[in-house]
Scaffold this active site. Sequence first.
Site, mmCIF file in Angstrom:
data_model
loop_
_atom_site.group_PDB
_atom_site.id
_atom_site.type_symbol
_atom_site.label_atom_id
_atom_site.label_comp_id
_atom_site.label_asym_id
_atom_site.label_seq_id
_atom_site.Cartn_x
_atom_site.Cartn_y
_atom_site.Cartn_z
ATOM 1 N N CYS A 2 0.870 -1.166 0.000
ATOM 2 C CA CYS A 2 0.000 0.000 0.000
ATOM 3 C C CYS A 2 0.910 1.220 0.000
ATOM 4 O O CYS A 2 2.109 1.113 0.255
ATOM 5 C CB CYS A 2 -0.860 0.031 1.261
ATOM 6 S SG CYS A 2 -1.874 -1.438 1.449
ATOM 7 N N ASN A 100 0.696 0.175 6.015
ATOM 8 C CA ASN A 100 1.186 -0.692 4.935
ATOM 9 C C ASN A 100 1.875 -1.877 5.605
ATOM 10 O O ASN A 100 2.856 -1.683 6.320
ATOM 11 C CB ASN A 100 2.184 0.087 4.065
ATOM 12 C CG ASN A 100 2.897 -0.798 3.063
ATOM 13 O OD1 ASN A 100 2.346 -1.808 2.606
ATOM 14 N ND2 ASN A 100 4.123 -0.442 2.714
ATOM 15 N N HIS A 518 7.371 -32.642 -25.214
ATOM 16 C CA HIS A 518 7.059 -33.534 -24.095
ATOM 17 C C HIS A 518 5.700 -33.219 -23.479
ATOM 18 O O HIS A 518 5.397 -33.663 -22.387
ATOM 19 C CB HIS A 518 8.154 -33.457 -23.031
ATOM 20 C CG HIS A 518 9.492 -33.891 -23.550
ATOM 21 N ND1 HIS A 518 9.767 -35.202 -23.878
ATOM 22 C CD2 HIS A 518 10.617 -33.190 -23.851
ATOM 23 C CE1 HIS A 518 11.003 -35.292 -24.339
ATOM 24 N NE2 HIS A 518 11.536 -34.085 -24.339
#
Length: 622
Positions: A2, A100, A518
């Site tokens: 944030c 944050n 493959h």
Amino acid sequence: MCGIVAYLGQKTAQPILIEGLKRLEYRGYDSAGVALLSNGVIKIKKTSGRIAALEAILDKPQANETLGLGHTRWATHGVPNQINAHPHADYTGKIAVVHNGIIENYSTLKTWLQNEGVTFVSDTDTEVIANLIGYFYEKCDAGERTRKPQGQNRFEWAVQRALQEVHGTYGLGILCADCPDMFIGAKKGSPLILGVSEGEYILASDAAAIIEHTAKALYLSDNEMVIVTADGFHTKTIDNIAVTKSLENIEFSLEQIELGSFKHHMLKEIFEQPKALTTCMGGRIDPQNDRIHLGGVNDYLRAMTHIKRLIITACGTAFHAGLVGEFLFEQMARIITETEYASEFRYRNPIIEDGTTVIAISQSGETADTLAAVEQAKERGATVLGIVNVVGSSIARATDAGVYLHAGPEIGVASTKAFTAQVAVLTMLAIELSRRRLVSSDEATRYIKELAKIPDKISQILKQSEHIRTIAQANINQNNWLFLGRGINYPVALEGALKLKEISYIHAEGLPAAEMKHGPIALIVDGMPAVFIATNGPQYDKIIGNICEVRARKGKTIIVATEGNDHIKPYADYLITVPDAPELLQPMLTVIPLQLMAYHAAVLRGHDVDKPRNLAKSVTVE
Ligand code: M6R
């Protein structure tokens, strides 16, 4: 993950907070909000959506509102709606918080507070911090457990008491309604910087929100808080021990983070690569004297000459650069090298014997998984070197030594110039180690000379941007793409696929070209784009075989080949060329068309290139 911002000064806070949030929006953009202190009352406005949505609901800025907080969110706990958006107020309405990070013990703390009669309105972990601070603020000096040291500010004490209970990571900005000229910032595990200018302070998650106001900044360390008042600021640990810190210079300019004539930061950063690499290598490669100087790791190079094993750890694009590095260290310096996702390395009980060096690569220097991998490697006794772009970031500080990219700020969520700069640094390190390990001094000389030519060669490739746009346009309705390369160009194929996925939301897979038969060859249907990196090198003939396999099944081949190679033309539905270079240096060239392809595809699909859905620039959570 944030972006947070706080302002205290003489100016009207609201426009400054909004401008700061716009600069931080690349960190998260699913909801946003501001809190302003207005005549002793905290006013909060918040909404889901971007900063533009927030601006639409804001009141007219008031000149007397000179203190406030802002937040732009990337949701972790709780969906991105108005209630879960930050700032969060506490239950008394006296405290407001922007955050944050992640509070790991939020559920225990929430239950405890609820048992104490505190009510919650959101699903976030952040509201727990607001309520804890509010709780200690309210109960201050009410009993033995909540006794504050004499003379200490009550708000400051409440913040410290709350943070002593919290486990997890945080960059915090905090206001108190009773303190009209004060905010507090606190940091643990998430970045936090205080910009300081004449009588004004701006706290932010990164320097992009500060540089417009001042180049003088204070970088907080973990477990530290800064108490900012109209009279100045002081720093302490959350355990109330004074810390003396000095102001540092923010290294980049406003111009570097502005779009200029470009439509998007990603495109600007793609085009900045010649300059970014020139700066990254400037003063480090010396083709005249045939030398490489890597000041940051100089003291470690002698020991590295004798190492037995290198482990490179990183995430996302930086991981792909690490895979290129694995080829470089093995081929040039003959050092056994493994590249590991940091998110896996940290939990796999890694074996780190004597003689192992770990290299962590990160643009932001804040990626939580990479930081944890660094800690893990250090605990096990490894020397840990960092290859990081952001100066002073957590990984740069946690590593024993390192080399900065000096690529300039990268704002676009899709990493571009950081990748080429990471590969350039890895190449310089591998060349220097090859010489010191006496692998081949002639080869080292040749690589140094060739490395110096890479920025000009990138400029040549960038001229094909419009041609690449037409290729993207022709294939824009295809929902599955393959990216195929061999040897050192295999990680480039992975990077091309990641770029396309993250900004154009087209499903893409990167594969070693020979692996296709493959299994993945079953995916090929009429018209499916397969991007091949088929530049000159020892495996050229082999990859022609792989191209034929795709064409035989009606796939469309988009081929990145070496300039002047006419032989490949009949195999290509679309051809992009790159200048010739030694095979080990090619990734810095072959990745450029793939970056441009992803960019143009995303624009053609109408996406917000710089802010792709569900993503954020730095992933500071697990
Ligand atoms: O800041 P870092 O280099 O540590 O970030 C690592 C990844 O999160 C990052 O490269 C991510 O994958 C980008 N969105 C890729 O473009």
